[in-house]
Design an enzyme around this catalytic site. Structure first.
Site, mmCIF file in Angstrom:
data_model
loop_
_atom_site.group_PDB
_atom_site.id
_atom_site.type_symbol
_atom_site.label_atom_id
_atom_site.label_comp_id
_atom_site.label_asym_id
_atom_site.label_seq_id
_atom_site.Cartn_x
_atom_site.Cartn_y
_atom_site.Cartn_z
ATOM 1 N N GLU B 63 0.811 -1.224 0.000
ATOM 2 C CA GLU B 63 0.000 0.000 0.000
ATOM 3 C C GLU B 63 0.840 1.268 0.000
ATOM 4 O O GLU B 63 0.461 2.278 -0.605
ATOM 5 C CB GLU B 63 -0.945 -0.011 1.203
ATOM 6 C CG GLU B 63 -1.962 -1.137 1.180
ATOM 7 C CD GLU B 63 -1.397 -2.495 1.649
ATOM 8 O OE1 GLU B 63 -0.251 -2.521 2.155
ATOM 9 O OE2 GLU B 63 -2.091 -3.511 1.509
ATOM 10 N N HIS B 114 -14.344 -0.958 3.807
ATOM 11 C CA HIS B 114 -14.228 -1.822 4.991
ATOM 12 C C HIS B 114 -13.760 -1.053 6.218
ATOM 13 O O HIS B 114 -12.988 -1.549 7.031
ATOM 14 C CB HIS B 114 -13.297 -3.002 4.697
ATOM 15 C CG HIS B 114 -13.849 -3.963 3.679
ATOM 16 N ND1 HIS B 114 -14.216 -3.576 2.412
ATOM 17 C CD2 HIS B 114 -14.107 -5.291 3.746
ATOM 18 C CE1 HIS B 114 -14.664 -4.620 1.741
ATOM 19 N NE2 HIS B 114 -14.622 -5.677 2.519
ATOM 20 N N ASP B 122 -13.898 -10.172 10.481
ATOM 21 C CA ASP B 122 -12.429 -10.173 10.435
ATOM 22 C C ASP B 122 -11.795 -9.683 11.737
ATOM 23 O O ASP B 122 -10.641 -9.967 12.031
ATOM 24 C CB ASP B 122 -11.921 -9.305 9.274
ATOM 25 C CG ASP B 122 -11.951 -10.054 7.953
ATOM 26 O OD1 ASP B 122 -12.050 -11.298 7.977
ATOM 27 O OD2 ASP B 122 -11.886 -9.404 6.900
ATOM 28 N N ARG B 172 -18.188 -2.098 4.138
ATOM 29 C CA ARG B 172 -18.366 -3.405 3.520
ATOM 30 C C ARG B 172 -19.821 -3.846 3.369
ATOM 31 O O ARG B 172 -20.242 -4.203 2.267
ATOM 32 C CB ARG B 172 -17.606 -4.457 4.327
ATOM 33 C CG ARG B 172 -17.657 -5.853 3.717
ATOM 34 C CD ARG B 172 -16.974 -6.873 4.589
ATOM 35 N NE ARG B 172 -17.817 -7.301 5.686
ATOM 36 C CZ ARG B 172 -18.492 -8.448 5.728
ATOM 37 N NH1 ARG B 172 -18.398 -9.284 4.733
ATOM 38 N NH2 ARG B 172 -19.236 -8.747 6.758
#
Lengths: 302, 320
Positions: B63, B114, B122, B172
Site C-alpha cells: 500500500e 471496509h 475479520d 463493507r
C-alpha cells in the site's frame, strides 16, 4: 572579502552550454563551492552526500536530461527527475540554479525562514525544478514509477529518472516499488543509486548490510549497471547505455559509486573516529579551508 | 417538520456505489486511473479493471508503494483513485500520504472500504476506527464519509471534480439505501435530513440512517431533533454546526469511529471555540473492535438508534 561572503546579486543569468569534459568538471567544482557555502551560511544541511553527487547532477542537467526551465511547469516535452533522498537538496538546488531554474542569489536563502529552498525539497514554495516533496526516505521511486505510468498512458516518449541513496534502500518501500516496476514493465525509468556506502550512523555495510546489492536489483527484475559516479565521462557513458537498454520491458538501475564528501579531502569517506559528513555543516573556518581545495571557477560564486 | 420521511429502498453496499460511480467518472474524464492493492473484488473495481485495463494497476499487497505511485501519476497530470481497505489506506500509508500526497499538494483520491466495526467478522486488526482522526489531521486533505450507496455515488462524482487530495471512506456490508438524488453533494456542506429545534444530531457514514431513525422515534415522543448528514469531516461545515448550536442548543454526534479525533471532537472543537452547548457522543470509546456480525458489533459498542435516542435525552437534560 572572504569566499563565504555574498557578492551583489546579478540579474541577467543564462545557463552556460558545457561541451567538454573540462567544462563539466569545472561546473561540478562550482556546484561543490555552492554546496559548501550554502550549508555553511545555513550552519546546517547535508554536506557529504551533496558533494558526492555533484558530478552526477552536473552530467544530468548539463548533458543528459531533456529539460528546460521554460517548459518545466507545463510538464510537457521533458524528462522527469525525482530525488528520493531529498536531504542532498544542496546539490540539487545549486544545479537547478546553475541551469537557470531560479536566481543564483536565492541559494543564499537555503534553510532560512521564508525561503523557497527548504531543508528538504518542497513543492508548496513553488520552486521551479521540483515536482514532489522528499525527505522521509523510500518514497521517490514509487512517485517516479507513477510518472512513468502516466507517460505510458499519454504515449509520452520521455524518460523518468529517480535518484536514491544506498542507505535509503534499507526502506521496504523501495523494494515494493522495485517489484512493481518490473511486474508492470516500467521500462522508461532509470534509477540511479548514490552508492557511497555511507549513512548517518556510519558505513552502510556496518549499520545494515544491503549487499549483494546489484544482485538484489537483478532478482527484483531490473537490469543493473555500475559505474564511477565521480567520473563524469564514465557516468555519461553509462547513462547512454541505460538509454539503449530502455523500452525493453525492464527498468534499469545504475549503481553510481561515489565518495561521500568528494572534492574536499577532509570531508571524504569515513573519518578516523568512524563518523562521516552525512548530515552536518562545517564551521566557517573549516569551510574556508574546504574552499581552498575547490578553486574558483569562471562561473563565479552566488 | 418540513422533510418527508426517508425510506430505505433496500440494502446496498457503499463500496458497490464506489465501483459504479468510478466507472461513470472514468468515462467522463480520461485522466482518471485506478489502483488497487490486491482487493479488486472487495473494492468493487472489477468492472473498472475490465472496462479500462490500461488505466488500472494492481499494486499487489504494497500500500505504501501504491500511495507513492498515485502521487507520481498526479505529478504527471493524472487523477489516481487508489483503493484498498481503510486500515491499509491510512494507517499503513500515513507517511506516504503526508509527504508524497498532502505536503506535495497532489490530486490523489484515497478510496477506503471496509472502514470501522461494520467490517465485521475479520475483527479488530482490520476494523480501523482511527482513520478519520489520522486523515483530518493532515493539511491539504479533504475527508468525505458518505452515508449510503447513493450518496457514495454522488460523492465519487464530487471527489473526481475536486482538485486536491481526498480521503473517501466507505464500508463493507449492505445497508439501507435511502438518500435522495435531490440532495446535491457539495464537499464541505452538511445536508439537513430532518428538521427540529430541540436538539441536533450530527452524524456521518453508517450512523446517518440510525440518526434518522432516532429522530423519528424522538418525534413520536414530541422531541424534535434536527439531523445533519455531516458527510464531509474536513473541511467541516462550521456554519451548519454553529447554526444548529444557536437554534437547537444541544448536539449529539454519531460516528463509527473512535471518540478521540473523530467527528465528535471536530464538532466539539467548533462549538467550544465559539458557542459552547451540551454535546453527547455516540462513538467507540477508546477500544478496539472484535469479531462478530456488523449489527452485533454496532450493538455491543453502543452505535445503534437506541443509543442515539438515549444520548439525545441526556443532551436535552443538560440543556435544561
Amino acid at each position: 572579502m572572504t569566499a563565504l561572503a555574498t557578492p551583489p546579486a546579478s540579474s541577467s543569468y543564462s545557463a552556460p552550454t558545457l561541451d567538454t569534459a573540462a567544462d563539466l568538471d569545472e561546473m561540478a567544482r562550482q556546484i561543490r563551492r555552492d554546496i559548501v557555502r550554502m550549508v555553511t551560511l545555513a550552519q546546517s544541511g547535508h554536506t557529504g552526500g551533496s558533494l558526492g553527487m555533484a558530478d552526477v547532477f552536473t552530467a544530468l542537467y548539463f548533458k543528459l536530461l531533456k529539460h528546460s526551465p521554460d517548459v518545466f511547469w507545463s510538464g510537457r516535452d521533458q524528462d522527469f527527475l525525482f530525488l528520493s533522498n531529498g536531504h542532498i537538496s544542496p546539490v540539487w538546488y545549486s544545479t537547478l540554479a546553475r541551469a537557470g531554474y531560479f536566481p543564483l542569489e536565492e541559494l543564499a536563502t537555503f534553510r532560512k525562514l521564508n525561503s523557497r529552498l527548504q531543508g528538504h525539497p518542497a513543492t508548496d514554495t513553488h520552486l521551479p525544478g521540483i515536482r514532489i516533496a522528499s525527505g522521509s526516505l523510500g518514497q521517490g521511486l514509487s512517485a517516479a514509477i507513477g510518472a512513468a505510468l502516466a507517460f505510458r498512458l499519454d504515449k509520452n516518449p520521455n524518460l523518468v529518472y529517480c535518484l536514491m541513496g544506498d542507505g535509503e534502500c534499507q526502506e521496504g518501500q523501495i523494494w515494493e516499488a522495485a517489484m512493481f516496476a518490473a511486474h508492470h514493465k516500467v521500462d522508461t525509468l532509470i534509477g540511479i543509486v548514490d552508492f557511497n556506502n555511507q549513512q548517518i550512523d556510519g558505513e552502510v555495510s556496518k549499520v545494515m548490510r544491503i549487499e549483494p546489492f546489484g544482485e538484489k536489483w537483478t532478482a527484483f527484475g531490473w537490469r543493473v549497471l555500475e559505474c564511477d559516479g565521480n567520473n563524469i565521462s564514465e557516468f555519461i557513458e553509462t547513462v547512454h547505455l541505460a538509454h539503449s537498454m530502455s523500452r525493453q520491458e525492464q527498468p534499469v538501475v545504475i549503481l553510481a559509486k561515489t565518495v561521500m564528501g568528494k572534492g574536499v579531502s577532509f570531508f571524504e569517506g569515513t573519518m578516523p573516529d568512524g563518523t562521516n559528513w552525512h548530515g552536518k555543516a562545517p564551521s566557517k573556518d573549516l569551510a574556508e579551508k574546504a574552499l581552498l581545495e575547490l578553486a574558483p571557477t569562471r562561473f563565479g560564486d552566488f | 417538520m418540513t422533510k418527508s420521511k426517508y425510506e430505505s429502498r433496500g440494502d446496498k453496499a457503499t463500496r458497490a456505489g464506489f465501483g459504479e460511480a468510478l466507472l461513470e467518472v472514468a468515462a467522463q474524464d480520461e485522466r482518471i486511473v485506478g489502483l488497487c492493492a490486491d482487493l479488486t473484488e472487495s473494492l468493487s473495481m472489477k468492472k473498472f479493471e475490465k472496462a479500462y485495463p490500461h488505466r488500472f494497476f494492481n499494486a499487489g499487497i504494497a500500500e505504501a508503494n501504491m500511495t507513492g505511485i498515485g502521487a507520481g501519476l498526479a505529478a504527471a497530470g493524472k487523477i489516481p483513485f487508489i483503493a484498498t481497505f481503510a486500515n491499509f489506506a491510512t494507517g499503513r500509508s500515513f507517511d506516504q500520504i503526508r509527504q508524497s500526497v498532502c505536503y506535495s499538494e497532489m490530486n490523489v483520491k484515497i478510496c477506503a472500504s471496509h472502514a470501522g466495526l461494520t467490517l465485521g467478522e475479520d475483527g479488530a486488526t482490520h476494523q480501523i476506527l482511527e482513520d478519520i482522526a489520522l486523515m483530518r489531521s493532515l493539511p491539504n486533505m479533504t475527508v468525505v464519509v458518505p452515508c449510503d450507496f447513493s450518496q457514495t455515488k454522488r460523492a465519487v462524482h464530487a471527489v473526481a471534480k475536486h482538485r486536491g487530495a481526498v480521503y473517501l471512506r466507505f464500508s463493507r456490508p449492505a445497508m439501507p439505501d435511502f438518500s435522495s438524488d435531490d440532495e446535491p453533494f457539495d464537499i464541505g456542506k452538511a445536508i439537513e435530513l430532518h428538521d427540529g429545534n430541540d436538539l441536533t444530531i450530527i452524524a456521518c457514514g453508517v450512523m446517518v440512517w440510525r440518526a434518522l431513525q432516532a429522530a423519528y422515534q424522538l418525534a413520536s415522543e414530541n422531541i424534535f431533533a434536527r439531523v445533519l448528514n455531516m458527510h464531509t469531516i474536513k473541511p467541516l461545515d462550521d456554519a451548519a454546526i454553529l447554526k444548529a448550536a444557536q437554534e437547537t442548543g444541544a448536539i449529539v454526534t454519531a460516528e463509527e469511529h473512535q471518540l478521540n479525533g473523530g467527528l465528535s471532537d471536530a464538532v466539539a472543537g467548533v462549538c467550544a471555540r465559539t458557542l459552547p452547548v451540551p454535546i453527547e457522543s455516540v462513538a467507540v470509546m477508546d477500544k478496539f473492535g472484535e469479531s462478530g456480525t456488523h449489527l452485533q458489533l454496532l450493538e455491543k459498542y453502543g452505535l445503534t438508534t437506541e443509543h442515539i435516542v438515549q444520548k439525545a435525552k441526556a443532551a436535552l437534560k443538560r440543556k435544561g
